[in-house]
Motif scaffolding. Structure first.
Motif, PDB file in Angstrom:
ATOM      1  N   HIS A 158      -2.938  -1.670  12.260  1.00  0.00           N
ATOM      2  CA  HIS A 158      -2.164  -2.899  12.422  1.00  0.00           C
ATOM      3  C   HIS A 158      -1.209  -2.861  13.605  1.00  0.00           C
ATOM      4  CE1 HIS A 158      -3.725  -3.096   8.343  1.00  0.00           C
ATOM      5  NE2 HIS A 158      -3.624  -4.404   8.450  1.00  0.00           N
ATOM      6  N   HIS A 196      -0.427   4.383   0.567  1.00  0.00           N
ATOM      7  CA  HIS A 196      -1.148   5.500   1.173  1.00  0.00           C
ATOM      8  C   HIS A 196      -0.367   6.109   2.340  1.00  0.00           C
ATOM      9  CE1 HIS A 196      -4.559   5.106  -1.324  1.00  0.00           C
ATOM     10  NE2 HIS A 196      -5.102   4.057  -0.747  1.00  0.00           N
ATOM     11  N   LEU A 245      -6.280  -5.792   5.518  1.00  0.00           N
ATOM     12  CA  LEU A 245      -6.033  -4.427   5.076  1.00  0.00           C
ATOM     13  C   LEU A 245      -6.886  -3.510   5.946  1.00  0.00           C
ATOM     14  CD1 LEU A 245      -5.780  -5.200   1.258  1.00  0.00           C
ATOM     15  CD2 LEU A 245      -3.923  -4.776   2.876  1.00  0.00           C
ATOM     16  N   ASP A 281       1.051   1.993   8.494  1.00  0.00           N
ATOM     17  CA  ASP A 281       1.044   0.529   8.447  1.00  0.00           C
ATOM     18  C   ASP A 281       1.746  -0.049   7.217  1.00  0.00           C
ATOM     19  OD1 ASP A 281      -0.487   1.147  10.603  1.00  0.00           O
ATOM     20  OD2 ASP A 281      -2.123  -0.213  10.127  1.00  0.00           O
ATOM     21  N   THR A 282       1.759   0.677   6.097  1.00  0.00           N
ATOM     22  CA  THR A 282       2.378   0.205   4.851  1.00  0.00           C
ATOM     23  C   THR A 282       2.142  -1.298   4.678  1.00  0.00           C
ATOM     24  OG1 THR A 282       4.016   1.939   5.133  1.00  0.00           O
ATOM     25  CG2 THR A 282       4.464   0.339   3.409  1.00  0.00           C
ATOM     26  N   LYS A 289     -10.796   1.066   3.936  1.00  0.00           N
ATOM     27  CA  LYS A 289     -10.631   1.778   2.653  1.00  0.00           C
ATOM     28  C   LYS A 289     -10.077   0.844   1.588  1.00  0.00           C
ATOM     29  CE  LYS A 289      -7.992   4.328   5.169  1.00  0.00           C
ATOM     30  NZ  LYS A 289      -8.409   4.167   6.542  1.00  0.00           N
ATOM     31  N   VAL A 290      -8.983   0.225   1.920  1.00  0.00           N
ATOM     32  CA  VAL A 290      -8.220  -0.493   0.891  1.00  0.00           C
ATOM     33  C   VAL A 290      -8.802  -1.882   0.615  1.00  0.00           C
ATOM     34  CG1 VAL A 290      -5.878  -1.252   0.280  1.00  0.00           C
ATOM     35  CG2 VAL A 290      -6.236   0.935   1.400  1.00  0.00           C
ATOM     36  N   CYS A 313       0.846  -1.189   0.000  1.00  0.00           N
ATOM     37  CA  CYS A 313       0.000   0.000   0.000  1.00  0.00           C
ATOM     38  C   CYS A 313       0.892   1.253   0.000  1.00  0.00           C
ATOM     39  CB  CYS A 313      -0.890  -0.008   1.236  1.00  0.00           C
ATOM     40  SG  CYS A 313      -2.018   1.396   1.296  1.00  0.00           S
ATOM     41  N   CYS A 337      -0.081   6.342   5.522  1.00  0.00           N
ATOM     42  CA  CYS A 337      -0.523   5.550   6.682  1.00  0.00           C
ATOM     43  C   CYS A 337       0.702   4.821   7.215  1.00  0.00           C
ATOM     44  CB  CYS A 337      -1.591   4.556   6.218  1.00  0.00           C
ATOM     45  SG  CYS A 337      -2.041   3.314   7.438  1.00  0.00           S
TER      46      CYS A 337
HETATM   47  S1  SF4 Z   1      -4.128   0.172   6.956  1.00  0.00           S
HETATM   48 FE1  SF4 Z   1      -5.080   0.577   4.953  1.00  0.00          FE
HETATM   49  S2  SF4 Z   1      -4.276   2.570   4.302  1.00  0.00           S
HETATM   50 FE2  SF4 Z   1      -2.960   1.795   5.941  1.00  0.00          FE
HETATM   51  S3  SF4 Z   1      -1.296   0.768   4.882  1.00  0.00           S
HETATM   52 FE3  SF4 Z   1      -2.835  -0.773   5.397  1.00  0.00          FE
HETATM   53  S4  SF4 Z   1      -4.113  -0.922   3.598  1.00  0.00           S
HETATM   54 FE4  SF4 Z   1      -2.950   0.999   3.421  1.00  0.00          FE
END
Ligand code: SF4
Length: 688
Positions: free
Chosen positions: A187, A17, A50, A21-22, A53-54, A15, A19
């Motif tokens: 996460h 985004h 995930l 967590d990647t 959103k994703v 990901c 965020c």
């Molecule tokens: S929590 Fe969602 S936005 Fe954040 S890295 Fe994971 S998939 Fe991407």
């Protein structure tokens, strides 16, 4: 090896985004079409999931409103009326206009404007930096987020980072300070729970009773921007009650005696009103924190969006020095891990900062509206190219940005997947790839895993990634320097070839096969157990000469706590949008609902508004309409609105940033976004 996504198969990616967590993901592709995208179950941080959103990322990839071809404006600015043109036409026109602008006003009249729309290593910044450095365009100070916290921590401990966040499981006292972990660092939450299961107490310091606060053992609802005052009162108790690790302080810090003098004035009963907590609560918190080992401060975004943001982090960072918490596994402080990843990778090889022409101006991204509207700016901004950013939602003082984008003499290009709020004002909208259509390396800022994002499908339509966009623009401008045309794979290999010991055994080939690898950092890594702080003195600087030399208070202090009339308006991310991302998708808009403002019942009663009423939220910068929610999640005097491009009570897509100001932070180059004060009035509108 970088090219060609297979037409069928299982592809590892990550990901991109904004965020911590990647997440690492796996894409199943059949005949060139992505069928599924899911969290990698083998990844120790992603653990197969995930987020809200994703989970629907493929809807974004295949969304019918996605921009797939270059678009040229045919209507009035801001009306989003475009016609399809060829890449050749768009590039030739942009290059011709930029050449005229450069000849007439100098290349500084061109402002590249980008942010964290994609957080990969090369798609966030590489060929663009090289190109704009080469031609001498204005630079952009990208410090709206993260930089202030980092600058504040650096003043005390010399780095904006701390321990490996995964070590939290060894902590026995965890303070989640200014972070709504469950919503914005999802996460990480299982690790918090694991620490709790092993006996840790989880404390949340946050002005708002968030979902994370609800799930914690103890919530301390402080006043916004009073974090440093709270930390000073804690230090007062720790020093007064002799809970200091004197051996650690003597060997690894400077300025202790001056700090003792400073905190004398911050007895809990003297700061209780400022902080908004009873003195006995502050006393108890300080003693628990100082006497439970290992103790960990998990600090993230919240406190930095105030004008005293850097001082807040600088002050908080003194706490684990006083208690010697850095000595213990799982103890100390944990913030963004970006600095650790970027220290290992060869970033100069990617960004080539030596190309930047000396003396070229650098504009702060928070000042976009101000700079666009500044008739005295020399040269004026005559062209703006926006990529990986949507300032019409994300930046302060939106009405001023709107006014600037409406300038008829401004030539604006936006590269994005959708016609965003900013793209509506563009002269050209150029189609951008999604994360599953391009190659990148994803250094995480919430853990130590480095992921390779392999393209899973070919770019849709005529979309191109950021690196390809700038290679094309370089060619259209007639540039021939080889570094402007370097391939993505070559740049990534260069970044990995730094020779840093934490990249031992991490090769491009390994990442290609396995998807991710943890930096080769010792598992039980205690960066400051024996001092070795990266400050000028090599010690933790409780008294900071560099701050003194810069005209700042050299000692921890509450800083310039914001005051104003009306309600203090603060904000936070929400589940269904990521900054402004996903707000164009019906599913996410429906779930997020209408723009709302949360008020305490006392504040609502005083203003004659009830739960569910449409209200006007207003200050000197503008007005948004929102639905009123009466809530005990906020304390009297504070109002909370979600961040992102929600639809307001007039049916327009508006964000809280209509109401925020560009006001600079004490240092670190950020913005006091949470220092907005507003009034709330009932309005008579019909809600659809
Ligand atoms: S929590 Fe969602 S936005 Fe954040 S890295 Fe994971 S998939 Fe991407």
């Amino acid at each position: 090896m970088s090219s060609p996504s297979p037409t069928s198969g299982t592809i590892h990616g990550a990901c991109g985004h904004d965020c911590p967590d990647t997440c690492s993901w796996i894409v199943e592709v059949r005949e060139g079409i992505a069928q599924t995208l899911s969290g990698d179950p083998a990844h120790p941080f992603t653990r197969g999931t995930l987020c809200a959103k994703v989970n629907h990322y493929l809807e974004r990839v295949y969304h019918p409103e996605r921009v797939l071809y270059p678009l040229k404006r045919v209507g009035a600015k801001g009306h989003a009326e475009f016609t399809r043109v060829s890449w050749d036409e768009a590039l030739a026109d942009i290059a011709a206009k930029w050449t005229v602008i450069s000849d007439e006003s100098g290349a500084e009249a061109i402002l590249p404007y980008s942010s964290a729309g994609t957080q990969g290593l090369i798609q966030m910044g590489s060929i663009d930096r090289r190109l704009f450095g080469t031609i001498g365009a204005s630079g952009l100070d990208q410090k709206i987020c993260g930089a202030v916290a980092s600058a504040g921590l650096k003043a005390t401990i010399g780095t904006g980072t701390g321990i490996d966040p995964e070590q939290i499981v060894h902590s026995r006292y965890v303070v989640l300070w200014g972070t709504n972990t469950i919503v914005t660092n999802l996460h990480f939450w299982p690790l918090v729970r694991e620490a709790q299961r092993r006996g840790a107490k989880i404390v949340v310091v946050d002005p708002v009773r968030t979902r994370t606060a609800d799930a914690a053992d103890w919530h301390l609802p402080i006043n916004p921007a009073s974090d440093a005052a709270l930390a000073l009162a804690m230090m007062h108790v720790i020093i007064r009650d002799n809970l200091v690790d004197h051996d650690y302080v003597a060997r690894h810090s400077i300025g202790y005696d001056a700090l003792v003098e400073r905190v004398r004035d911050y007895a809990p009963d003297r700061v209780a009103d400022t902080v908004g907590l009873p003195a006995e609560v502050i006393e108890r918190f300080a003693r628990e924190y100082a006497t439970t080992e290992p103790s960990l401060l998990r600090v993230l975004i919240g406190p930095e969006h105030h004008r005293n943001g850097a001082m807040q982090f600088r002050t908080i960072a003194c706490l684990p020095v006083l208690t010697g918490a850095w000595k213990h596994r799982g103890g100390g402080l944990a913030r963004s891990t970006h600095a650790l990843q970027f220290a290992a990778l060869d970033m100069d090889r990617v960004l080539m900062p030596e190309l930047a022409k000396p003396g070229v101006r650098v504009l702060n991204m928070r000042d976009l509206g101000k700079d666009l509207c500044d008739a005295t700016l020399r040269p004026p901004i005559r062209s703006l190219i926006v990529y990986g950013a949507n300032p019409m939602v994300s930046m302060p003082n939106q009405e001023r940005i709107r006014e600037g984008l409406l300038r008829q003499d401004l030539f604006t290009i936006v590269h994005d997947l959708f016609v965003t709020e900013t793209a509506r004002f563009a002269d050209y909208v150029l189609p951008a790839t999604s994360q599953i259509e391009h190659l990148d390396l994803s250094p995480a800022w919430g853990h130590l895993y480095l992921s390779l994002n392999r393209p899973a499908i070919a770019p849709r339509g005529e979309s191109v990634c950021n690196t390809e966009l700038f290679r094309r623009l370089a060619a259209a401008l007639g540039r021939t320097e080889p570094y402007l045309f370097e391939s993505d794979e070559s740049m990534l290999r260069g970044a990995l070839a730094s020779g840093h010991p934490w990249l031992d055994g991490i090769t491009y080939e390994r990442l290609w096969e396995e998807g991710y690898a943890r930096l080769s950092c010792p598992e039980d890594w205690r960066p400051f157990a024996n001092g070795g702080f990266a400050t000028r003195s090599g010690k933790a600087e409780l008294y900071s000469e560099p701050l003194r030399d810069a005209g700042q208070d050299p000692l921890p202090s509450p800083g310039d706590v914001p005051t104003g009339r009306g309600l203090q308006l603060i904000s936070g991310k929400q589940l269904h949008f990521l900054n402004s991302g996903y707000s164009h998708m019906e599913r996410h808009r429906r779930r997020a609902g209408q723009l709302f403002i949360e008020l305490h019942a006392d504040d609502a009663r005083r203003r004659g508004v009830k739960d569910g009423d449409p209200v006007s939220v207003r200050n000197e910068r503008g007005e948004v309409r929102a639905m009123c929610r009466i809530s005990d999640r906020v304390r009297p005097g504070i109002a909370w609105m979600p961040f992102g491009g929600l639809t307001d009570a007039n049916g327009e897509r508006r964000s809280i940033n209509v109401l925020t100001a560009e006001e600079p932070t004490d240092w670190g180059g950020g913005s006091g976004l949470y220092d907005a004060f507003v009034e709330v009035h009932p309005v008579a509108v019909t809600i659809a």
